[in-house]
Motif scaffolding. Structure first.
Motif, PDB file in Angstrom:
ATOM      1  N   LYS A   1     -17.099   6.455   7.511  1.00 37.33           N
ATOM      2  CA  LYS A   1     -17.335   7.876   7.605  1.00 37.33           C
ATOM      3  C   LYS A   1     -16.670   8.206   6.366  1.00 37.33           C
ATOM      4  N   ASP A   2     -15.355   8.472   6.882  1.00 39.05           N
ATOM      5  CA  ASP A   2     -14.262   9.007   6.333  1.00 39.05           C
ATOM      6  C   ASP A   2     -13.735   8.281   5.126  1.00 39.05           C
ATOM      7  N   ALA A   3     -14.524   7.381   5.011  1.00 35.05           N
ATOM      8  CA  ALA A   3     -14.046   6.601   4.070  1.00 35.05           C
ATOM      9  C   ALA A   3     -14.875   5.959   2.790  1.00 35.05           C
ATOM     10  N   ARG A   4     -14.649   4.971   1.888  1.00 37.98           N
ATOM     11  CA  ARG A   4     -15.032   4.673   0.254  1.00 37.98           C
ATOM     12  C   ARG A   4     -15.111   3.569   0.388  1.00 37.98           C
ATOM     13  N   ALA A   5     -16.180   2.943   0.001  1.00 36.87           N
ATOM     14  CA  ALA A   5     -16.752   1.114  -0.731  1.00 36.87           C
ATOM     15  C   ALA A   5     -16.320   1.861  -1.720  1.00 36.87           C
ATOM     16  N   MET A   6     -14.842   0.822  -2.212  1.00 35.34           N
ATOM     17  CA  MET A   6     -14.807   0.959  -4.060  1.00 35.34           C
ATOM     18  C   MET A   6     -15.399  -0.250  -4.780  1.00 35.34           C
TER      19      MET A   6
ATOM     20  N   THR B   1       1.112  -1.010  -0.062  1.00 38.11           N
ATOM     21  CA  THR B   1       0.300  -0.093  -0.045  1.00 38.11           C
ATOM     22  C   THR B   1       0.954   0.787  -0.152  1.00 38.11           C
ATOM     23  N   ALA B   2       0.721   2.185  -0.719  1.00 34.97           N
ATOM     24  CA  ALA B   2       1.331   3.736  -0.398  1.00 34.97           C
ATOM     25  C   ALA B   2       1.517   3.889   1.039  1.00 34.97           C
ATOM     26  N   LYS B   3       3.311   3.832   1.017  1.00 37.18           N
ATOM     27  CA  LYS B   3       3.169   4.959   1.900  1.00 37.18           C
ATOM     28  C   LYS B   3       3.147   3.758   3.063  1.00 37.18           C
ATOM     29  N   ASN B   4       2.478   2.798   3.481  1.00 42.56           N
ATOM     30  CA  ASN B   4       2.077   1.747   3.784  1.00 42.56           C
ATOM     31  C   ASN B   4       1.378   2.106   4.960  1.00 42.56           C
ATOM     32  N   HIS B   5      -0.210   2.845   4.099  1.00 46.21           N
ATOM     33  CA  HIS B   5      -1.084   2.937   4.570  1.00 46.21           C
ATOM     34  C   HIS B   5      -1.642   1.697   5.510  1.00 46.21           C
ATOM     35  N   GLN B   6      -1.986   1.203   4.684  1.00 42.98           N
ATOM     36  CA  GLN B   6      -3.124  -0.046   4.477  1.00 42.98           C
ATOM     37  C   GLN B   6      -3.979   0.606   5.002  1.00 42.98           C
ATOM     38  N   GLU B   7      -4.164   1.274   4.624  1.00 44.00           N
ATOM     39  CA  GLU B   7      -5.772   2.187   4.254  1.00 44.00           C
ATOM     40  C   GLU B   7      -6.854   1.003   4.268  1.00 44.00           C
TER      41      GLU B   7
ATOM     42  N   SER C   1     -12.249   1.641   1.079  1.00 39.88           N
ATOM     43  CA  SER C   1     -10.501   2.522   1.863  1.00 39.88           C
ATOM     44  C   SER C   1     -10.632   3.563   2.958  1.00 39.88           C
ATOM     45  N   ASP C   2     -10.422   3.640   4.109  1.00 45.49           N
ATOM     46  CA  ASP C   2     -10.293   4.567   4.735  1.00 45.49           C
ATOM     47  C   ASP C   2      -9.577   5.457   5.073  1.00 45.49           C
ATOM     48  N   PHE C   3     -10.327   6.878   4.265  1.00 46.62           N
ATOM     49  CA  PHE C   3      -8.916   7.756   4.058  1.00 46.62           C
ATOM     50  C   PHE C   3      -8.441   8.283   5.125  1.00 46.62           C
ATOM     51  N   SER C   4      -9.341   8.002   6.638  1.00 50.21           N
ATOM     52  CA  SER C   4      -8.403   8.492   7.809  1.00 50.21           C
ATOM     53  C   SER C   4      -7.412   8.136   8.312  1.00 50.21           C
ATOM     54  N   LYS C   5      -6.811   6.930   7.626  1.00 53.22           N
ATOM     55  CA  LYS C   5      -5.615   6.716   8.076  1.00 53.22           C
ATOM     56  C   LYS C   5      -3.694   7.175   6.808  1.00 53.22           C
ATOM     57  N   MET C   6      -4.400   7.966   5.588  1.00 50.24           N
ATOM     58  CA  MET C   6      -4.304   8.931   4.326  1.00 50.24           C
ATOM     59  C   MET C   6      -3.964   9.821   4.749  1.00 50.24           C
TER      60      MET C   6
ATOM     61  N   GLU D   1      -6.373  15.524  -0.503  1.00 47.53           N
ATOM     62  CA  GLU D   1      -7.357  14.620  -1.369  1.00 47.53           C
ATOM     63  C   GLU D   1      -7.375  13.946  -2.885  1.00 47.53           C
ATOM     64  N   ASP D   2      -6.898  14.406  -4.033  1.00 44.51           N
ATOM     65  CA  ASP D   2      -6.958  14.164  -4.840  1.00 44.51           C
ATOM     66  C   ASP D   2      -5.020  12.856  -4.459  1.00 44.51           C
ATOM     67  N   LYS D   3      -4.424  12.310  -4.062  1.00 44.35           N
ATOM     68  CA  LYS D   3      -3.446  12.052  -3.615  1.00 44.35           C
ATOM     69  C   LYS D   3      -4.260  10.688  -3.246  1.00 44.35           C
ATOM     70  N   LYS D   4      -5.449  10.659  -2.074  1.00 46.20           N
ATOM     71  CA  LYS D   4      -5.739   9.863  -1.739  1.00 46.20           C
ATOM     72  C   LYS D   4      -6.707   8.720  -2.444  1.00 46.20           C
ATOM     73  N   ALA D   5      -7.624   9.989  -3.001  1.00 42.72           N
ATOM     74  CA  ALA D   5      -8.445   9.530  -4.220  1.00 42.72           C
ATOM     75  C   ALA D   5      -7.968   8.387  -5.465  1.00 42.72           C
ATOM     76  N   PHE D   6      -6.591   9.089  -5.737  1.00 44.63           N
ATOM     77  CA  PHE D   6      -5.041   8.275  -6.407  1.00 44.63           C
ATOM     78  C   PHE D   6      -5.164   7.057  -6.366  1.00 44.63           C
ATOM     79  N   TYR D   7      -4.014   6.815  -5.437  1.00 49.22           N
ATOM     80  CA  TYR D   7      -3.417   6.065  -4.148  1.00 49.22           C
ATOM     81  C   TYR D   7      -4.175   4.696  -4.039  1.00 49.22           C
ATOM     82  N   SER D   8      -5.540   5.088  -3.276  1.00 54.33           N
ATOM     83  CA  SER D   8      -6.498   4.027  -2.846  1.00 54.33           C
ATOM     84  C   SER D   8      -7.155   3.231  -3.843  1.00 54.33           C
ATOM     85  N   GLY D   9      -7.350   3.502  -4.931  1.00 58.75           N
ATOM     86  CA  GLY D   9      -7.556   3.094  -6.484  1.00 58.75           C
ATOM     87  C   GLY D   9      -6.751   1.862  -6.615  1.00 58.75           C
ATOM     88  N   ILE D  10      -5.412   2.480  -6.317  1.00 58.54           N
ATOM     89  CA  ILE D  10      -4.858   1.579  -7.134  1.00 58.54           C
ATOM     90  C   ILE D  10      -4.099   0.374  -5.761  1.00 58.54           C
ATOM     91  N   ASP D  11      -3.918   0.747  -4.564  1.00 59.21           N
ATOM     92  CA  ASP D  11      -4.242  -0.100  -3.550  1.00 59.21           C
ATOM     93  C   ASP D  11      -5.210  -1.640  -3.648  1.00 59.21           C
TER      94      ASP D  11
END
Ligand SMILES: Cc1cc2nc3c(=O)[nH]c(=O)nc-3n(C[C@H](O)[C@H](O)[C@H](O)COP(=O)(O)O)c2cc1C
Length: 208
Positions: free
Chosen positions: A192-197, A79-85, A135-140, A145-155
């Motif tokens: 909450k600060d998360a998105r079903a992908m 996962t990007a930066k080892n966020h494990q989101e 994707s739990d954005f609170s862990k990123m 916001e741009d990077k969250k959307a981009f890297y969470s999709g890849i992860d």
């Protein structure tokens, strides 16, 4: 550990201990790559607790218990930066559960059979279970916001591919589905600060 199959029972418990996953064996990698395919027909056949445990481990389990970048345990996916989101929710006949990879358990989030709500297509109600990747954005929080959307999709894509590979190896059917009702899932999973992908129905495969 309960003796009945948690993958089939209608009884829910707050926490289910999963059997230890086998972390070796399976089909040779090149054979599994040959067989990987999206399947949209699901046979009524069972998925055992052992298979559920291994499916979850393959998808997003811990393959090394070391600490790195503030996280205990390295995963079967990068996962990007080892966020494990990524969070993996399991839709079973008894309820919706959240996978805890470090403890090798699934924890009840919502009682009842919500398998048909995991995705928009009719086959979700025929699958033995579904996994919903969130994707739990609170862990990123170090990202814009741009990077969250981009890297969470890849992860999430890595987790999805591992699900495909385990299913190919075990002769199970699955398909990655982005066509899901996110408003409904956000309510059911209390996000909450998360998105079903993506959702992955999983079930028996018809051999053709
Ligand atoms: C991000 C993503 C979203 C997808 N969403 C859906 C979907 O909502 N419903 C569906 O039936 N298939 C979905 N698919 C599966 C693709 O249609 C499928 O991968 C593609 O047709 C190629 O077939 P194959 O996976 O068998 O190689 C999705 C695949 C990906 C990677």
């Amino acid at each position: 550990m309960d003796t009945y199959q948690i993958t089939e029972t209608k009884n829910c418990a707050p926490v289910f201990e999963l059997p230890e996953p086998r972390m070796s064996g399976g089909m040779p990698l090149m054979d599994a790559l040959q067989r990987r395919r999206s399947h949209r027909e699901f046979l009524g056949g069972r998925i055992s607790d052992q298979q559920l445990s291994e499916l979850l481990w393959a998808a997003y389990g811990i393959n090394k218990r070391i600490e790195f970048r503030g996280k205990m345990g390295m995963r079967t996916v990068p996962t990007a930066k080892n966020h494990q989101e990524v969070e993996v929710y399991v839709f079973l006949p008894s309820g919706i559960y959240l996978y805890d990879a470090l403890e090798n358990t699934i924890k009840l989030v919502c009682e009842g059979d919500h398998r048909a709500s995991a995705g928009n297509q009719a086959f979700f109600s025929e699958a033995a279970l579904s996994l919903c990747l969130v994707s739990d954005f609170s862990k990123m929080d170090t990202y814009t916001e741009d990077k969250k959307a981009f890297y969470s999709g890849i992860d999430v894509g890595y987790v999805s591919q591992n699900i495909y590979m385990y299913c190919a190896s075990e002769g199970l059917a699955t398909v990655a589905c982005g066509s899901i009702d996110r408003d409904l899932l956000h309510k059911l999973l209390m996000l909450k600060d998360a998105r079903a992908m993506l959702s992955h129905p999983v079930g028996g495969l018809e051999i053709s």
